[in-house]
Design a protein around this motif. Structure first.
Motif, PDB file in Angstrom:
ATOM      1  N   ALA A 180       0.853  -1.188   0.000  1.00  0.00           N
ATOM      2  CA  ALA A 180       0.000   0.000   0.000  1.00  0.00           C
ATOM      3  C   ALA A 180       0.887   1.236   0.000  1.00  0.00           C
ATOM      4  O   ALA A 180       2.018   1.211   0.486  1.00  0.00           O
ATOM      5  CB  ALA A 180      -0.922   0.026   1.222  1.00  0.00           C
ATOM      6  N   ASP A 181       0.327   2.331  -0.511  1.00  0.00           N
ATOM      7  CA  ASP A 181       1.126   3.549  -0.610  1.00  0.00           C
ATOM      8  C   ASP A 181       1.428   4.173   0.747  1.00  0.00           C
ATOM      9  O   ASP A 181       2.364   4.967   0.873  1.00  0.00           O
ATOM     10  CB  ASP A 181       0.457   4.572  -1.533  1.00  0.00           C
ATOM     11  N   VAL A 182       0.661   3.813   1.770  1.00  0.00           N
ATOM     12  CA  VAL A 182       0.916   4.394   3.101  1.00  0.00           C
ATOM     13  C   VAL A 182       1.797   3.525   3.982  1.00  0.00           C
ATOM     14  O   VAL A 182       2.112   3.911   5.100  1.00  0.00           O
ATOM     15  CB  VAL A 182      -0.407   4.688   3.850  1.00  0.00           C
ATOM     16  N   TYR A 183       2.186   2.361   3.526  1.00  0.00           N
ATOM     17  CA  TYR A 183       3.066   1.526   4.338  1.00  0.00           C
ATOM     18  C   TYR A 183       4.461   2.144   4.333  1.00  0.00           C
ATOM     19  O   TYR A 183       5.243   1.984   3.399  1.00  0.00           O
ATOM     20  CB  TYR A 183       3.136   0.100   3.781  1.00  0.00           C
ATOM     21  N   GLY A 184       4.748   2.881   5.418  1.00  0.00           N
ATOM     22  CA  GLY A 184       6.022   3.583   5.479  1.00  0.00           C
ATOM     23  C   GLY A 184       6.101   4.724   4.496  1.00  0.00           C
ATOM     24  O   GLY A 184       7.194   5.067   4.024  1.00  0.00           O
ATOM     25  N   ASP A 185       4.953   5.326   4.156  1.00  0.00           N
ATOM     26  CA  ASP A 185       4.906   6.449   3.212  1.00  0.00           C
ATOM     27  C   ASP A 185       5.567   6.079   1.882  1.00  0.00           C
ATOM     28  O   ASP A 185       6.324   6.847   1.304  1.00  0.00           O
ATOM     29  CB  ASP A 185       5.567   7.687   3.815  1.00  0.00           C
ATOM     30  N   GLY A 186       5.293   4.858   1.424  1.00  0.00           N
ATOM     31  CA  GLY A 186       5.847   4.394   0.161  1.00  0.00           C
ATOM     32  C   GLY A 186       7.044   3.483   0.301  1.00  0.00           C
ATOM     33  O   GLY A 186       7.519   2.907  -0.685  1.00  0.00           O
ATOM     34  N   LYS A 187       7.547   3.327   1.513  1.00  0.00           N
ATOM     35  CA  LYS A 187       8.736   2.503   1.746  1.00  0.00           C
ATOM     36  C   LYS A 187       8.528   1.068   1.286  1.00  0.00           C
ATOM     37  O   LYS A 187       9.397   0.475   0.623  1.00  0.00           O
ATOM     38  CB  LYS A 187       9.085   2.538   3.230  1.00  0.00           C
ATOM     39  N   SER A 188       7.387   0.494   1.615  1.00  0.00           N
ATOM     40  CA  SER A 188       7.114  -0.887   1.222  1.00  0.00           C
ATOM     41  C   SER A 188       7.079  -1.024  -0.294  1.00  0.00           C
ATOM     42  O   SER A 188       7.684  -1.945  -0.867  1.00  0.00           O
ATOM     43  CB  SER A 188       5.787  -1.352   1.836  1.00  0.00           C
ATOM     44  N   GLU A 189       6.387  -0.121  -0.971  1.00  0.00           N
ATOM     45  CA  GLU A 189       6.331  -0.172  -2.438  1.00  0.00           C
ATOM     46  C   GLU A 189       7.730  -0.050  -3.039  1.00  0.00           C
ATOM     47  O   GLU A 189       8.084  -0.790  -3.972  1.00  0.00           O
ATOM     48  CB  GLU A 189       5.457   0.960  -2.965  1.00  0.00           C
ATOM     49  N   ARG A 190       8.521   0.867  -2.530  1.00  0.00           N
ATOM     50  CA  ARG A 190       9.860   1.070  -3.089  1.00  0.00           C
ATOM     51  C   ARG A 190      10.741  -0.157  -2.887  1.00  0.00           C
ATOM     52  O   ARG A 190      11.505  -0.538  -3.791  1.00  0.00           O
ATOM     53  CB  ARG A 190      10.514   2.320  -2.476  1.00  0.00           C
ATOM     54  N   ASN A 191      10.665  -0.779  -1.726  1.00  0.00           N
ATOM     55  CA  ASN A 191      11.466  -1.982  -1.489  1.00  0.00           C
ATOM     56  C   ASN A 191      11.060  -3.107  -2.440  1.00  0.00           C
ATOM     57  O   ASN A 191      11.913  -3.832  -2.957  1.00  0.00           O
ATOM     58  CB  ASN A 191      11.324  -2.430  -0.035  1.00  0.00           C
ATOM     59  N   ILE A 192       9.765  -3.272  -2.661  1.00  0.00           N
ATOM     60  CA  ILE A 192       9.305  -4.279  -3.624  1.00  0.00           C
ATOM     61  C   ILE A 192       9.832  -3.956  -5.014  1.00  0.00           C
ATOM     62  O   ILE A 192      10.354  -4.832  -5.725  1.00  0.00           O
ATOM     63  CB  ILE A 192       7.770  -4.358  -3.627  1.00  0.00           C
ATOM     64  N   GLY A 193       9.698  -2.702  -5.417  1.00  0.00           N
ATOM     65  CA  GLY A 193      10.160  -2.311  -6.746  1.00  0.00           C
ATOM     66  C   GLY A 193      11.639  -2.565  -6.943  1.00  0.00           C
ATOM     67  O   GLY A 193      12.072  -3.022  -8.010  1.00  0.00           O
ATOM     68  N   GLU A 194      12.431  -2.305  -5.910  1.00  0.00           N
ATOM     69  CA  GLU A 194      13.876  -2.522  -6.028  1.00  0.00           C
ATOM     70  C   GLU A 194      14.202  -4.006  -6.198  1.00  0.00           C
ATOM     71  O   GLU A 194      15.071  -4.370  -7.002  1.00  0.00           O
ATOM     72  CB  GLU A 194      14.587  -1.956  -4.807  1.00  0.00           C
ATOM     73  N   VAL A 195      13.518  -4.872  -5.466  1.00  0.00           N
ATOM     74  CA  VAL A 195      13.781  -6.311  -5.595  1.00  0.00           C
ATOM     75  C   VAL A 195      13.336  -6.818  -6.960  1.00  0.00           C
ATOM     76  O   VAL A 195      14.049  -7.602  -7.613  1.00  0.00           O
ATOM     77  CB  VAL A 195      13.084  -7.099  -4.468  1.00  0.00           C
ATOM     78  N   LEU A 196      12.176  -6.388  -7.424  1.00  0.00           N
ATOM     79  CA  LEU A 196      11.713  -6.836  -8.741  1.00  0.00           C
ATOM     80  C   LEU A 196      12.654  -6.356  -9.840  1.00  0.00           C
ATOM     81  O   LEU A 196      12.907  -7.080 -10.813  1.00  0.00           O
ATOM     82  CB  LEU A 196      10.294  -6.335  -8.991  1.00  0.00           C
ATOM     83  N   GLU A 197      13.198  -5.148  -9.678  1.00  0.00           N
ATOM     84  CA  GLU A 197      14.132  -4.640 -10.681  1.00  0.00           C
ATOM     85  C   GLU A 197      15.439  -5.427 -10.658  1.00  0.00           C
ATOM     86  O   GLU A 197      15.956  -5.809 -11.718  1.00  0.00           O
ATOM     87  CB  GLU A 197      14.408  -3.155 -10.441  1.00  0.00           C
ATOM     88  N   GLU A 198      15.962  -5.691  -9.473  1.00  0.00           N
ATOM     89  CA  GLU A 198      17.242  -6.396  -9.402  1.00  0.00           C
ATOM     90  C   GLU A 198      17.135  -7.813  -9.947  1.00  0.00           C
ATOM     91  O   GLU A 198      18.115  -8.367 -10.449  1.00  0.00           O
ATOM     92  CB  GLU A 198      17.772  -6.412  -7.962  1.00  0.00           C
ATOM     93  N   ARG A 199      15.940  -8.381  -9.885  1.00  0.00           N
ATOM     94  CA  ARG A 199      15.741  -9.755 -10.350  1.00  0.00           C
ATOM     95  C   ARG A 199      15.121  -9.828 -11.743  1.00  0.00           C
ATOM     96  O   ARG A 199      14.963 -10.930 -12.280  1.00  0.00           O
ATOM     97  CB  ARG A 199      14.854 -10.514  -9.371  1.00  0.00           C
ATOM     98  N   GLY A 200      14.745  -8.697 -12.288  1.00  0.00           N
ATOM     99  CA  GLY A 200      14.064  -8.707 -13.571  1.00  0.00           C
ATOM    100  C   GLY A 200      12.779  -9.516 -13.527  1.00  0.00           C
ATOM    101  O   GLY A 200      12.450 -10.247 -14.465  1.00  0.00           O
ATOM    102  N   ALA A 201      12.037  -9.366 -12.418  1.00  0.00           N
ATOM    103  CA  ALA A 201      10.903 -10.257 -12.142  1.00  0.00           C
ATOM    104  C   ALA A 201       9.547  -9.584 -12.309  1.00  0.00           C
ATOM    105  O   ALA A 201       8.527 -10.130 -11.875  1.00  0.00           O
ATOM    106  CB  ALA A 201      11.024 -10.810 -10.722  1.00  0.00           C
ATOM    107  N   TYR A 202       9.511  -8.407 -12.944  1.00  0.00           N
ATOM    108  CA  TYR A 202       8.238  -7.704 -13.063  1.00  0.00           C
ATOM    109  C   TYR A 202       7.157  -8.546 -13.729  1.00  0.00           C
ATOM    110  O   TYR A 202       5.981  -8.498 -13.355  1.00  0.00           O
ATOM    111  CB  TYR A 202       8.421  -6.403 -13.841  1.00  0.00           C
TER     112      TYR A 202
END
Length: 329
Positions: free
Chosen positions: A53-75
């Protein structure tokens, strides 16, 4: 791990996903790296559905997910569901309009690093929102504009879920369901099945109560909602211990223990019970412990529960829990 169809979205998702509230906020201090490692562990265990959700850590959760998906090319391999609406201040029904929702969607797209959100869910809006057709028309417009692929709702109450699925564009409903919150298995599950709506189960372990690891001496950090939201001071009390008063919940846990088979944890037993309901598309326990994440995934492969075990769950609910939660949500 088997996959189930997520309503009419076109997604087939793993029976056990990962909830990521705790890697954003409200569960004590969790570092970004610990949050990313939780996501990596889930992906390594076979999970392909992540909820945030966008409010989980003011976007922190979304950003962490995005970084892992990018590093793994898993989108393309993972379905990410996020939520919007709780950033409104004040959090009032009229704020659920095209202007606000589009701004929230654009921010989540940036946080996750995607052009279009896989699944956007309204984030437990006020009940009046479900009676505002213009809110759902705005979601239709955002979908037509290519900013999201599907949309649904995350609800507090069964009533809200039943109203939401009257809108043809609503393809999923996220709802609290576990042995301590059984009401959705009545009318709501039947209607979701009939309308081919995907059901995402959150708070499956009742904020840790149904892990069996909490007792009367357990202390929670000051910034953990299990400390500061016991009476619903910050948000709906149903999100904390599934709304069950802690003392009653601990008594219920003790009464449930005899039903747990040897070699199976209470958390695994609970997840297996939830997955026995055909209406459930996926369940999203959250954890930052690699061992717990892997154990949660393993619950999907446990054998079916026996009739005696189902009866024990029903009896515990009736004897200890029902009076506190059943008609409230």
């Amino acid at each position: 791990m088997d996959r189930r169809t997520l309503g009419t979205t076109g997604y087939r998702v793993t029976e056990v996903g990962l909830g990521t509230w705790n890697i954003g906020s409200d569960w004590g201090d969790v570092s970004d790296e610990d949050g990313r490692e939780a996501v990596r562990t889930a992906l390594d265990a076979g999970v392909d559905f992540l909820d945030t959700a966008d409010v989980y850590g003011d976007g922190k959760s979304e950003r962490n997910i995005g970084e892992v998906l990018e590093e793994r090319g898993a989108y393309d391999d993972v379905t990410v569901a996020t939520k919007a609406g709780r950033r409104l201040d004040p959090h009032e029904p009229e704020g659920y309009d095209r202007q606000h929702l589009e701004r929230f969607v654009d921010r989540s797209r940036e946080n996750l690093g995607v052009d279009s959100l896989d699944l956007l869910q309204l984030h437990c809006p006020p009940t009046a929102v479900y009676y505002q057709p213009e809110t759902f028309e705005a979601l239709d417009d955002l979908k037509a504009a290519g900013k999201l692929d599907a949309y649904g709702v995350s609800v507090e109450k069964v009533e809200e879920g039943l109203k939401a699925i009257e809108y043809p564009g609503v393809e999923t409903v996220q709802i609290i369901f576990n042995p301590f919150r059984q009401r959705p298995s009545e009318l709501f599950f039947r209607e979701a099945n009939r309308r081919d709506v995907g059901v995402v189960v959150r708070v499956p372990l009742a904020s840790g109560l149904l892990t069996g690891q909490i007792d009367r001496d357990t202390e929670f950090p000051e910034n953990d909602h299990r400390n500061y939201n016991r009476e619903g001071e910050a948000f709906d009390v149903g999100e904390t211990f599934a709304g069950v008063p802690l003392e009653a919940g601990l008594d219920a846990v003790a009464a449930l223990r005899p039903a747990i088979p040897e070699g199976t944890s209470m958390a695994q037993f609970t997840l297996r019970w939830i997955l026995s309901f055909d209406a459930v598309s996926t369940v999203i326990p959250g954890s930052t412990s690699p061992e717990h994440i892997e154990a949660n995934v393993a619950a999907a492969d446990l054998p079916p529960l026996s009739a005696d075990q189902y009866q024990r769950v029903a009896d515990v609910y009736d004897d200890y829990v029902r009076e506190h939660v059943h008609q409230r949500w």
